[in-house]
Design a protein around this motif. Structure first.
Motif, mmCIF file in Angstrom:
data_model
loop_
_atom_site.group_PDB
_atom_site.id
_atom_site.type_symbol
_atom_site.label_atom_id
_atom_site.label_comp_id
_atom_site.label_asym_id
_atom_site.label_seq_id
_atom_site.Cartn_x
_atom_site.Cartn_y
_atom_site.Cartn_z
ATOM 1 N N LEU A 256 1.539 0.809 -0.456
ATOM 2 C CA LEU A 256 2.737 1.113 0.320
ATOM 3 C C LEU A 256 3.815 1.502 -0.667
ATOM 4 C CD1 LEU A 256 2.903 -1.698 3.012
ATOM 5 C CD2 LEU A 256 2.737 0.760 3.427
ATOM 6 N N GLY A 257 4.253 2.739 -0.624
ATOM 7 C CA GLY A 257 5.180 3.204 -1.643
ATOM 8 C C GLY A 257 4.539 3.078 -3.015
ATOM 9 N N ASP A 258 5.226 2.401 -3.933
ATOM 10 C CA ASP A 258 4.685 2.216 -5.277
ATOM 11 C C ASP A 258 3.932 0.905 -5.436
ATOM 12 O OD1 ASP A 258 5.813 4.626 -6.083
ATOM 13 O OD2 ASP A 258 7.720 3.671 -6.636
ATOM 14 N N LYS A 259 3.826 0.131 -4.366
ATOM 15 C CA LYS A 259 3.208 -1.190 -4.456
ATOM 16 C C LYS A 259 1.766 -1.159 -3.971
ATOM 17 C CE LYS A 259 3.571 -5.967 -2.821
ATOM 18 N NZ LYS A 259 4.327 -6.922 -1.967
ATOM 19 N N ALA A 260 0.835 -1.561 -4.842
ATOM 20 C CA ALA A 260 -0.566 -1.669 -4.453
ATOM 21 C C ALA A 260 -0.765 -2.943 -3.650
ATOM 22 C CB ALA A 260 -1.455 -1.677 -5.688
ATOM 23 N N VAL A 261 -1.087 -2.786 -2.373
ATOM 24 C CA VAL A 261 -1.297 -3.939 -1.494
ATOM 25 C C VAL A 261 -2.720 -4.457 -1.614
ATOM 26 C CG1 VAL A 261 -1.198 -4.742 0.894
ATOM 27 C CG2 VAL A 261 0.421 -3.012 0.095
ATOM 28 N N VAL A 262 -3.661 -3.540 -1.761
ATOM 29 C CA VAL A 262 -5.073 -3.879 -1.942
ATOM 30 C C VAL A 262 -5.549 -3.185 -3.207
ATOM 31 C CG1 VAL A 262 -7.391 -3.665 -0.973
ATOM 32 C CG2 VAL A 262 -5.452 -4.113 0.539
ATOM 33 N N GLU A 263 -6.312 -3.895 -4.028
ATOM 34 C CA GLU A 263 -6.810 -3.318 -5.269
ATOM 35 C C GLU A 263 -8.312 -3.533 -5.407
ATOM 36 O OE1 GLU A 263 -3.706 -3.308 -8.715
ATOM 37 O OE2 GLU A 263 -3.620 -5.312 -7.817
ATOM 38 N N SER A 264 -8.970 -2.552 -6.013
ATOM 39 C CA SER A 264 -10.390 -2.621 -6.359
ATOM 40 C C SER A 264 -11.239 -3.139 -5.196
ATOM 41 C CB SER A 264 -10.587 -3.522 -7.587
ATOM 42 O OG SER A 264 -11.904 -3.411 -8.081
ATOM 43 N N TYR A 287 0.360 -5.013 6.299
ATOM 44 C CA TYR A 287 1.532 -4.884 7.169
ATOM 45 C C TYR A 287 2.643 -5.886 6.841
ATOM 46 C CZ TYR A 287 -0.645 -1.514 10.365
ATOM 47 O OH TYR A 287 -1.201 -0.385 10.910
ATOM 48 N N LYS A 288 2.352 -6.871 6.008
ATOM 49 C CA LYS A 288 3.323 -7.936 5.721
ATOM 50 C C LYS A 288 4.657 -7.399 5.225
ATOM 51 C CE LYS A 288 3.890 -12.140 2.958
ATOM 52 N NZ LYS A 288 3.261 -13.047 1.953
ATOM 53 N N ASP A 289 4.617 -6.368 4.390
ATOM 54 C CA ASP A 289 5.844 -5.846 3.786
ATOM 55 C C ASP A 289 6.481 -4.714 4.576
ATOM 56 O OD1 ASP A 289 5.699 -7.650 1.689
ATOM 57 O OD2 ASP A 289 4.493 -6.322 0.440
ATOM 58 N N ILE A 290 5.963 -4.450 5.763
ATOM 59 C CA ILE A 290 6.563 -3.422 6.618
ATOM 60 C C ILE A 290 7.437 -4.121 7.640
ATOM 61 C CG2 ILE A 290 6.143 -1.514 8.196
ATOM 62 C CD1 ILE A 290 3.415 -1.139 6.904
ATOM 63 N N GLU A 291 8.731 -3.970 7.511
ATOM 64 C CA GLU A 291 9.666 -4.661 8.404
ATOM 65 C C GLU A 291 9.436 -4.229 9.850
ATOM 66 O OE1 GLU A 291 14.499 -5.462 8.913
ATOM 67 O OE2 GLU A 291 13.724 -4.207 7.255
ATOM 68 N N ILE A 312 8.123 4.673 9.836
ATOM 69 C CA ILE A 312 6.724 4.907 9.490
ATOM 70 C C ILE A 312 6.578 4.805 7.964
ATOM 71 C CG2 ILE A 312 4.782 6.498 9.641
ATOM 72 C CD1 ILE A 312 5.799 5.401 12.324
ATOM 73 N N PRO A 313 5.677 3.965 7.472
ATOM 74 C CA PRO A 313 5.586 3.722 6.030
ATOM 75 C C PRO A 313 4.950 4.863 5.243
ATOM 76 C CG PRO A 313 3.835 2.570 7.163
ATOM 77 C CD PRO A 313 4.715 3.159 8.238
ATOM 78 N N GLU A 314 5.210 4.867 3.936
ATOM 79 C CA GLU A 314 4.568 5.800 3.011
ATOM 80 C C GLU A 314 3.325 5.125 2.438
ATOM 81 O OE1 GLU A 314 7.378 7.043 0.092
ATOM 82 O OE2 GLU A 314 8.633 8.142 1.514
ATOM 83 N N LEU A 315 2.188 5.646 2.818
ATOM 84 C CA LEU A 315 0.900 5.049 2.473
ATOM 85 C C LEU A 315 0.127 5.986 1.560
ATOM 86 C CD1 LEU A 315 -1.582 3.115 2.994
ATOM 87 C CD2 LEU A 315 -2.000 4.476 5.067
#
Length: 384
Positions: A256-264, A287-291, A312-315
């Motif tokens: 989400l944006g520059d933050k990796a929510v899921v990795e590897s 979805y936790k960080d999407i207000e 709408i988030p940037e994914l």
């Protein structure tokens, strides 16, 4: 992603010959039925059916893999109006072909039938088949061997299911294509038979052992035996297939944006799925960080999430070290209902049997995707 295409009097479509000076066969395809109502809102019932069908498909493929190969496929631990001719759904998340048989009497009206008696190459295999889906839909019938022709490319002695019964979920109003053509690996085939594209490769009917998809609201295309250089730009980024069952590759991250929510994470590149789907806990983390994001399982249906339409988030998804953005247009499936300020998100959850993420249309509409059977890899490039 679900598609239909026109056909001539062959088992499967004969639509387009290879283009001059090209080494591939290009087939125009059209997007399957929308998950939106006429007013632009999400068709919640259709979305529920789709999520249930994907979940069931994965479970069925896993069971077939274990039966065919003798061990489990799980790779991650449990999560905390014109005249129609024959058409099929091209599905990289399954591996068998079925069409309604000429003697199909249940829910086959509106579909073009596969008449085995009119094919001189058709041979009964005296084997029944039944494919069940999580939404209660099923297809059952008998297996045949036949010459299957797609856009002038003939696969000889190909196993195909002639369905004598379609459930309501496969009626023409719910399932516009006539049948389905699986493009995964043989190990998840219910018939334990080579999928058609593998047959074409083994019989040297295509120049290169690759096929590719461009998916869009308009101008979609399936390319067999090569790539269409007019549809992409820049170099391909490849991810190796980690297990030859589904087209299963490592997803470096989901961000989400520059933050990796899921990795590897393990992922399946699936043209038969609309959403990006994961297990509940992983999707909740996304979805936790999407207000304003909400798990709408109780109000809309299991696995469905909403976000504020104005936010709408940037994914983006990263494969092979390269990040590919998902447009807000493809992520946003539409308002939850007329006048609602909540929109259904393109990431949903389901019990996907611990195989990782299912990466469908929400992502694939943003890239040109090549499935390389020769090198067992999946490649992505930017759309031209």
């Amino acid at each position: 992603m679900r598609f239909t295409l026109s056909a001539s009097l062959a088992v499967l479509p004969v639509l387009a010959a290879a283009l001059p000076h090209e080494t591939h066969t290009s087939i125009p395809i059209s997007k399957r039925s929308s998950l939106r109502n006429a007013d632009g809102t999400v068709d919640v019932k259709a979305l529920r059916r789709h999520l249930a069908a994907v979940e069931s498909k994965i479970h069925r493929g896993n069971a077939a893999y274990e039966r065919n190969r003798g061990h489990s496929l799980s790779v991650v631990p449990p999560a905390t109006s014109r005249k129609r001719e024959e058409g099929v759904d091209f599905d990289t998340g399954s591996s068998d072909i079925f069409l309604p048989a000429a003697d199909c009497k249940t829910n086959c009206d509106g579909h073009v039938m596969y008449d085995t008696s009119k094919s001189s190459s058709s041979k009964p295999l005296d084997k029944p088949f039944t494919l069940k889906y999580g939404d209660g839909s099923n297809v059952s019938g008998k297996q045949f061997s036949d010459s299957v022709i797609i856009s002038g490319l003939a696969g000889e002695n190909q196993v195909i299911g002639a369905a004598t019964e379609y459930s309501e979920g496969f009626s023409s109003k719910n399932f516009p294509p006539d049948g389905l053509m699986g493009m995964g690996y043989q190990s998840i085939s219910e018939f334990d038979s080579p999928p058609l594209f593998q047959t074409l490769v083994e019989q040297k009917k295509v120049k290169e052992p690759v096929f590719a998809f461009k998916m869009a609201k308009e101008g979609s295309e399936l390319t067999l035996g090569g790539l269409n250089s007019k549809l992409y730009k820049d170099d391909f980024t490849y991810a190796a297939v980690t297990k030859q069952a589904y087209w299963m590759v490592k997803m470096d991250s989901l961000s989400l944006g520059d933050k990796a929510v899921v990795e590897s994470a393990s992922s399946i590149i699936d043209t038969g799925t609309t959403l990006i789907i994961g297990e509940h806990d992983d999707v909740a983390k996304f979805y936790k960080d999407i207000e304003g994001a909400k798990d709408a399982s109780d109000s809309l249906g299991p696995g469905i999430w909403t976000v504020p339409c104005k936010s709408i988030p940037e994914l983006s998804l990263t494969f092979g070290g390269k990040s590919f953005p998902v447009s807000k247009e493809t992520f946003n499936l539409g308002p939850a209902q007329e006048g609602s300020d909540e929109c259904v998100g393109g990431v949903g959850h389901a019990d996907v049997a611990r195989v990782g993420w299912i990466v469908g249309d929400v992502f694939l509409q943003n890239v040109y995707t090549v499935f390389d059977l020769g090198k067992n890899q999946v490649g992505f490039a930017s759309l031209a």
